[in-house]
Design a protein around this motif. Structure first.
Motif, PDB file in Angstrom:
ATOM      1  N   HIS A 232       0.816  -1.221   0.000  1.00 13.73           N
ATOM      2  CA  HIS A 232       0.000   0.000   0.000  1.00 13.73           C
ATOM      3  C   HIS A 232       0.848   1.268   0.000  1.00 13.73           C
ATOM      4  O   HIS A 232       0.392   2.323  -0.422  1.00 13.73           O
ATOM      5  CB  HIS A 232      -0.971  -0.010   1.190  1.00 13.73           C
ATOM      6  N   ARG A 233       2.088   1.157   0.469  1.00 12.84           N
ATOM      7  CA  ARG A 233       2.945   2.362   0.530  1.00 12.84           C
ATOM      8  C   ARG A 233       3.378   2.843  -0.861  1.00 12.84           C
ATOM      9  O   ARG A 233       3.883   3.941  -1.002  1.00 12.84           O
ATOM     10  CB  ARG A 233       4.178   2.073   1.398  1.00 12.84           C
ATOM     11  N   GLN A 234       3.163   1.989  -1.851  1.00 13.50           N
ATOM     12  CA  GLN A 234       3.548   2.380  -3.224  1.00 13.50           C
ATOM     13  C   GLN A 234       2.444   3.150  -3.952  1.00 13.50           C
ATOM     14  O   GLN A 234       2.593   3.473  -5.126  1.00 13.50           O
ATOM     15  CB  GLN A 234       3.861   1.116  -4.058  1.00 13.50           C
ATOM     16  N   TYR A 235       1.327   3.374  -3.267  1.00 16.32           N
ATOM     17  CA  TYR A 235       0.182   4.005  -3.943  1.00 16.32           C
ATOM     18  C   TYR A 235      -0.181   5.310  -3.240  1.00 16.32           C
ATOM     19  O   TYR A 235      -0.143   5.377  -2.004  1.00 16.32           O
ATOM     20  CB  TYR A 235      -1.015   3.039  -3.967  1.00 16.32           C
ATOM     21  N   PRO A 236      -0.566   6.330  -4.023  1.00 13.73           N
ATOM     22  CA  PRO A 236      -0.799   7.653  -3.431  1.00 13.73           C
ATOM     23  C   PRO A 236      -2.080   7.735  -2.598  1.00 13.73           C
ATOM     24  O   PRO A 236      -2.182   8.563  -1.699  1.00 13.73           O
ATOM     25  CB  PRO A 236      -0.901   8.585  -4.647  1.00 13.73           C
ATOM     26  N   ASP A 237      -3.060   6.887  -2.896  1.00 20.59           N
ATOM     27  CA  ASP A 237      -4.318   6.981  -2.137  1.00 20.59           C
ATOM     28  C   ASP A 237      -5.014   5.616  -2.099  1.00 20.59           C
ATOM     29  O   ASP A 237      -4.592   4.658  -2.751  1.00 20.59           O
ATOM     30  CB  ASP A 237      -5.253   8.038  -2.756  1.00 20.59           C
TER      31      ASP A 237
ATOM     32  N   ALA B  50      -7.888   4.690  -3.280  1.00 24.11           N
ATOM     33  CA  ALA B  50      -8.537   4.249  -4.523  1.00 24.11           C
ATOM     34  C   ALA B  50      -7.535   3.545  -5.437  1.00 24.11           C
ATOM     35  O   ALA B  50      -7.847   2.487  -6.010  1.00 24.11           O
ATOM     36  CB  ALA B  50      -9.163   5.440  -5.237  1.00 24.11           C
ATOM     37  N   SER B  51      -6.337   4.097  -5.559  1.00 25.29           N
ATOM     38  CA  SER B  51      -5.368   3.480  -6.474  1.00 25.29           C
ATOM     39  C   SER B  51      -4.822   2.180  -5.878  1.00 25.29           C
ATOM     40  O   SER B  51      -4.589   1.209  -6.602  1.00 25.29           O
ATOM     41  CB  SER B  51      -4.245   4.447  -6.833  1.00 25.29           C
ATOM     42  N   PHE B  52      -4.649   2.143  -4.553  1.00 30.52           N
ATOM     43  CA  PHE B  52      -4.235   0.874  -3.934  1.00 30.52           C
ATOM     44  C   PHE B  52      -5.304  -0.191  -4.133  1.00 30.52           C
ATOM     45  O   PHE B  52      -5.005  -1.326  -4.543  1.00 30.52           O
ATOM     46  CB  PHE B  52      -3.964   1.060  -2.438  1.00 30.52           C
ATOM     47  N   ASP B  53      -6.545   0.157  -3.882  1.00 29.71           N
ATOM     48  CA  ASP B  53      -7.625  -0.829  -4.012  1.00 29.71           C
ATOM     49  C   ASP B  53      -7.758  -1.329  -5.450  1.00 29.71           C
ATOM     50  O   ASP B  53      -8.052  -2.511  -5.685  1.00 29.71           O
ATOM     51  CB  ASP B  53      -8.954  -0.234  -3.545  1.00 29.71           C
ATOM     52  N   ALA B  54      -7.535  -0.434  -6.419  1.00 30.30           N
ATOM     53  CA  ALA B  54      -7.618  -0.846  -7.830  1.00 30.30           C
ATOM     54  C   ALA B  54      -6.503  -1.847  -8.141  1.00 30.30           C
ATOM     55  O   ALA B  54      -6.745  -2.880  -8.813  1.00 30.30           O
ATOM     56  CB  ALA B  54      -7.521   0.369  -8.741  1.00 30.30           C
TER      57      ALA B  54
ATOM     58  N   GLU C  52     -15.939   1.046  -3.555  1.00 32.79           N
ATOM     59  CA  GLU C  52     -15.791   0.474  -4.889  1.00 32.79           C
ATOM     60  C   GLU C  52     -15.243  -0.955  -4.807  1.00 32.79           C
ATOM     61  O   GLU C  52     -15.713  -1.858  -5.503  1.00 32.79           O
ATOM     62  CB  GLU C  52     -14.855   1.357  -5.721  1.00 32.79           C
ATOM     63  N   PHE C  53     -14.277  -1.141  -3.920  1.00 32.72           N
ATOM     64  CA  PHE C  53     -13.688  -2.472  -3.747  1.00 32.72           C
ATOM     65  C   PHE C  53     -14.705  -3.438  -3.138  1.00 32.72           C
ATOM     66  O   PHE C  53     -14.915  -4.546  -3.636  1.00 32.72           O
ATOM     67  CB  PHE C  53     -12.444  -2.374  -2.851  1.00 32.72           C
ATOM     68  N   THR C  54     -15.353  -3.021  -2.048  1.00 31.47           N
ATOM     69  CA  THR C  54     -16.272  -3.942  -1.376  1.00 31.47           C
ATOM     70  C   THR C  54     -17.479  -4.261  -2.275  1.00 31.47           C
ATOM     71  O   THR C  54     -17.979  -5.389  -2.268  1.00 31.47           O
ATOM     72  CB  THR C  54     -16.742  -3.397  -0.008  1.00 31.47           C
ATOM     73  N   ASN C  55     -17.920  -3.294  -3.076  1.00 30.39           N
ATOM     74  CA  ASN C  55     -19.045  -3.562  -3.993  1.00 30.39           C
ATOM     75  C   ASN C  55     -18.653  -4.557  -5.082  1.00 30.39           C
ATOM     76  O   ASN C  55     -19.457  -5.401  -5.488  1.00 30.39           O
ATOM     77  CB  ASN C  55     -19.535  -2.269  -4.652  1.00 30.39           C
ATOM     78  N   ARG C  56     -17.413  -4.447  -5.546  1.00 36.09           N
ATOM     79  CA  ARG C  56     -16.936  -5.347  -6.608  1.00 36.09           C
ATOM     80  C   ARG C  56     -17.028  -6.819  -6.166  1.00 36.09           C
ATOM     81  O   ARG C  56     -17.299  -7.702  -6.968  1.00 36.09           O
ATOM     82  CB  ARG C  56     -15.475  -4.980  -6.897  1.00 36.09           C
TER      83      ARG C  56
END
Ligand code: GRF
Length: 210
Positions: free
Chosen positions: A53-58, A60-64, A90-94
């Protein structure tokens, strides 16, 4: 065979309990490269992956990125087993209806962190763990199964956590089996599970794992 992907952040003892119960895993994914459970999975011949997760700015981008990694393993069921990240709607709905979590309290009491200390501080006489479907609201989805343990007068956080963990390791494999068996129906916040044995005398674990 149904495909299960397990998400972990740490030691992975609940994931290990699934393997010990003979439940095959398609992959174990961690948000932390140093999660102890990754080595356990690898030693058991299970595919592993890290989405740090530390490689992603937020979120939403981590979850994607996490979803892309998960989907690469085409899971029927995704299990959060000590996965310590808050997930976007968005993740939990998917993964609605095929995403479950094990939480160390008797929900809806003590959502979030430090559940054992909070249960002791609140003076509870029983505590436990819950396996539930994951929804957008943290630790609030429909409950599949729960197990309770007593809180003893001389308990501290670590003694109580250890007692709960024994039950987690029984409850999670049972809940995963029920989910894979099919036939589970979600009615609002209630889960109707025809595969669960009805054992009215087993008041401290409900439903009683078969
Ligand atoms: C467990 O207590 C689980 O309920 C909680 O985090 C802990 C993870 O332990 N969400 P482990 O990594 O499965 O050993």
């Amino acid at each position: 065979m149904k495909r299960i992907v397990v998400l972990i952040s740490g030691r992975g003892s609940n994931m290990q309990a699934l393997l010990a119960a003979g439940i095959p895993l398609a992959a174990v994914i961690s948000n932390r490269p140093d999660a102890g459970g990754l080595a356990i999975a690898r030693d058991a011949g299970v595919a592993t992956a890290v989405v740090d997760h530390r490689q992603y700015p937020d979120r939403a981008s981590f979850d994607a990125a996490l979803a892309a990694c998960i989907d690469g393993f085409t899971p029927d069921l995704v299990v959060l087993a000590g996965f310590m990240r808050i997930l976007t709607a968005e993740f939990t709905n998917r993964y609605a209806g095929r995403l479950i979590n094990i939480h160390p309290s008797l929900l809806p009491a003590f959502t979030g962190l430090d559940t054992h200390r909070r249960a002791i501080d609140a003076g509870c006489r029983v505590h436990g763990c819950t396996v539930h479907f994951v929804t957008a609201e943290l630790d609030h989805g429909p409950i599949i199964a729960q197990a309770a343990v007593p809180i003893l007068d001389d308990d501290d956080e670590s003694r109580l956590a250890a007692r709960v963990l024994v039950q987690e390791h029984r409850l999670l494999p049972a809940a995963v089996r029920w989910c894979l068996a099919g036939g589970i129906e979600i009615r609002g916040m209630r889960v109707v599970n025809p595969a669960a044995a009805s054992a009215p005398d087993a008041a401290l674990r409900s439903p009683e794992p078969a």
